[in-house]
Design a protein around this motif. Structure first.
Motif, PDB file in Angstrom:
ATOM      1  N   LEU A 154       0.827  -1.207   0.000  1.00 32.97           N
ATOM      2  CA  LEU A 154       0.000   0.000   0.000  1.00 32.97           C
ATOM      3  C   LEU A 154       0.860   1.255   0.000  1.00 32.97           C
ATOM      4  O   LEU A 154       0.547   2.230  -0.693  1.00 32.97           O
ATOM      5  N   GLN A 155       1.935   1.231   0.769  1.00 37.36           N
ATOM      6  CA  GLN A 155       2.845   2.377   0.783  1.00 37.36           C
ATOM      7  C   GLN A 155       3.427   2.610  -0.612  1.00 37.36           C
ATOM      8  O   GLN A 155       3.541   3.755  -1.070  1.00 37.36           O
ATOM      9  N   ASN A 156       3.765   1.518  -1.275  1.00 36.67           N
ATOM     10  CA  ASN A 156       4.308   1.604  -2.630  1.00 36.67           C
ATOM     11  C   ASN A 156       3.288   2.230  -3.578  1.00 36.67           C
ATOM     12  O   ASN A 156       3.613   3.105  -4.381  1.00 36.67           O
ATOM     13  N   TYR A 157       2.050   1.770  -3.488  1.00 38.52           N
ATOM     14  CA  TYR A 157       0.989   2.260  -4.378  1.00 38.52           C
ATOM     15  C   TYR A 157       0.710   3.744  -4.149  1.00 38.52           C
ATOM     16  O   TYR A 157       0.357   4.471  -5.077  1.00 38.52           O
ATOM     17  N   ALA A 158       0.881   4.198  -2.904  1.00 41.70           N
ATOM     18  CA  ALA A 158       0.621   5.595  -2.562  1.00 41.70           C
ATOM     19  C   ALA A 158       1.765   6.526  -2.940  1.00 41.70           C
ATOM     20  O   ALA A 158       1.608   7.749  -2.943  1.00 41.70           O
ATOM     21  N   THR A 159       2.927   5.964  -3.261  1.00 43.40           N
ATOM     22  CA  THR A 159       4.099   6.782  -3.594  1.00 43.40           C
ATOM     23  C   THR A 159       3.938   7.399  -4.982  1.00 43.40           C
ATOM     24  O   THR A 159       3.780   6.704  -5.966  1.00 43.40           O
ATOM     25  N   MET A 160       3.974   8.718  -5.030  1.00 41.11           N
ATOM     26  CA  MET A 160       3.810   9.449  -6.286  1.00 41.11           C
ATOM     27  C   MET A 160       5.137   9.933  -6.864  1.00 41.11           C
ATOM     28  O   MET A 160       5.231  10.221  -8.056  1.00 41.11           O
ATOM     29  N   THR A 161       6.141  10.054  -6.014  1.00 42.60           N
ATOM     30  CA  THR A 161       7.451  10.472  -6.499  1.00 42.60           C
ATOM     31  C   THR A 161       8.494  10.114  -5.450  1.00 42.60           C
ATOM     32  O   THR A 161       8.155   9.726  -4.337  1.00 42.60           O
ATOM     33  N   TYR A 162       9.755  10.231  -5.826  1.00 35.81           N
ATOM     34  CA  TYR A 162      10.820  10.083  -4.842  1.00 35.81           C
ATOM     35  C   TYR A 162      11.902  11.108  -5.132  1.00 35.81           C
ATOM     36  O   TYR A 162      12.006  11.639  -6.233  1.00 35.81           O
ATOM     37  N   LEU A 163      12.667  11.419  -4.107  1.00 37.74           N
ATOM     38  CA  LEU A 163      13.614  12.529  -4.154  1.00 37.74           C
ATOM     39  C   LEU A 163      14.892  12.110  -3.459  1.00 37.74           C
ATOM     40  O   LEU A 163      14.856  11.508  -2.383  1.00 37.74           O
ATOM     41  N   ILE A 164      16.019  12.406  -4.083  1.00 36.43           N
ATOM     42  CA  ILE A 164      17.332  12.126  -3.485  1.00 36.43           C
ATOM     43  C   ILE A 164      17.934  13.445  -3.024  1.00 36.43           C
ATOM     44  O   ILE A 164      17.949  14.425  -3.778  1.00 36.43           O
ATOM     45  N   ILE A 165      18.424  13.468  -1.781  1.00 35.00           N
ATOM     46  CA  ILE A 165      18.920  14.715  -1.201  1.00 35.00           C
ATOM     47  C   ILE A 165      20.370  14.574  -0.780  1.00 35.00           C
ATOM     48  O   ILE A 165      20.751  13.654  -0.040  1.00 35.00           O
ATOM     49  N   ALA A 166      21.170  15.523  -1.251  1.00 30.74           N
ATOM     50  CA  ALA A 166      22.567  15.630  -0.810  1.00 30.74           C
ATOM     51  C   ALA A 166      22.608  16.696   0.280  1.00 30.74           C
ATOM     52  O   ALA A 166      22.790  17.887   0.008  1.00 30.74           O
ATOM     53  N   ASP A 167      22.395  16.255   1.526  1.00 31.20           N
ATOM     54  CA  ASP A 167      22.407  17.169   2.657  1.00 31.20           C
ATOM     55  C   ASP A 167      23.754  17.088   3.374  1.00 31.20           C
ATOM     56  O   ASP A 167      24.670  16.409   2.915  1.00 31.20           O
TER      57      ASP A 167
END
Length: 305
Positions: free
Chosen positions: A222-235
């Motif tokens: 369900l978490q996968n299905y709800a994921t609309m995008t992903y973001l990689i952060i260089a903090d």
């Protein structure tokens, strides 16, 4: 790598946020133009859906689809042009160009020149391999004047609301792009979750000890299905440890799962994992709002005692 500085700028009004601006602009507002733009960006990002036509080439829209509105010269000069540069508009226009690769946002820029140089080299290393290298021309957001946010990474949405996605939009029968997952498949996944939890409850000791962790694990589909995008952060932590932060987000910028890449891993593996299997980074954990006891988790999982 493409150099967007050499391209003619995108035509005005071709971006969804620009359509939202000109349709909702209030010339009588007591807000300053900057304040009004900031509020409208927030309002746009909170909309449940927006027209598919706002994201497509106007000349290729099928018959029967309402054409977006061409902005007037006054609207361009007063509302749109002051918002952001042509380069940023190119990033916005080509965001999620391949519908697979995420954006990589750099939010830390050391004041020490030597450290900054080391971090610059590390950024080059991170984006030097396939498939990310070929997408870096639009996907890498690396500019100290714009993105030096520190821990406040969400400020990127004020500048580039397009980062919110969705990364691979689906169009409903009203020809609108939805920000939230929906459909009969959700009911199927919820039913499967309840079956898995019923089986998990058989181990009463483990269930009693940490049932929320069991629910969070079983709810991964369900978490996968709800994921609309992903973001990689260089903090800052990424530069200290060599571990980039990876966020999987719903359509309203809430973290569904998050984790850090292994320092010996590379972006190819993270992107490849999602591209081929739609699976999360193995080390990722559930975001606070998507825990079984939190509001978003309760709404997605729809569990009862």
């Amino acid at each position: 790598m493409n150099d967007m500085n050499t391209f003619p700028p995108p035509l005005w009004g071709r971006l969804a946020i620009e359509q939202y601006f000109i349709i909702n602009w209030n010339y009588s507002s007591t807000e300053t133009p900057a304040q009004q733009r900031k509020r409208l960006v927030t309002d746009f990002l909170d909309e449940q859906s927006f027209p598919y036509a706002w994201t497509e080439d106007w000349d290729s829209l099928p018959e029967g689809v309402d054409q977006p509105r061409e902005p007037t010269t006054e609207e361009v000069d007063t509302i749109l042009r002051p918002y952001r540069s042509d380069l940023l508009r190119w990033h916005a226009m080509t965001m999620f160009y391949d519908k697979i690769c995420p954006a990589l946002l750099r939010t830390h820029y050391s004041a020490d020149e030597g450290e900054r140089a080391k971090h610059d080299d590390l950024m080059t290393h991170w984006i030097s391999g396939d498939p990310f290298e070929s997408e870096a021309w639009w996907a890498v957001l690396d500019n100290a004047d714009l993105f030096n946010f520190g821990s406040a990474w969400r400020r990127v949405y004020e500048i580039l609301p397009e980062v919110a996605g969705p990364i691979n939009p689906s169009v409903d029968d009203r020809l609108r792009i939805q920000r939230a997952c929906e459909g009969e498949y959700l009911d199927c996944l919820r039913s499967r979750l309840k079956t898995q939890l019923a089986e998990a409850k058989a181990d009463t000791e483990a269930w009693r000890k940490d049932r929320n962790a069991i629910i969070d694990s079983c709810a991964m589909e369900l978490q996968n299905y709800a994921t609309m995008t992903y973001l990689i952060i260089a903090d800052e932590e990424a530069f200290l440890s060599g571990s980039l932060r990876v966020l999987y987000l719903d359509g309203f910028r809430n973290i569904i799962r998050e984790g850090r890449m292994d320092p010996v891993d590379d972006i190819f593996n993270v992107i490849g994992l999602w591209m081929e299997t739609d699976e999360f980074l193995q080390s990722s954990t559930v975001g606070e709002k998507y825990r079984a006891s939190a509001e978003s988790g309760r709404e997605l999982y729809q569990l009862t005692e």
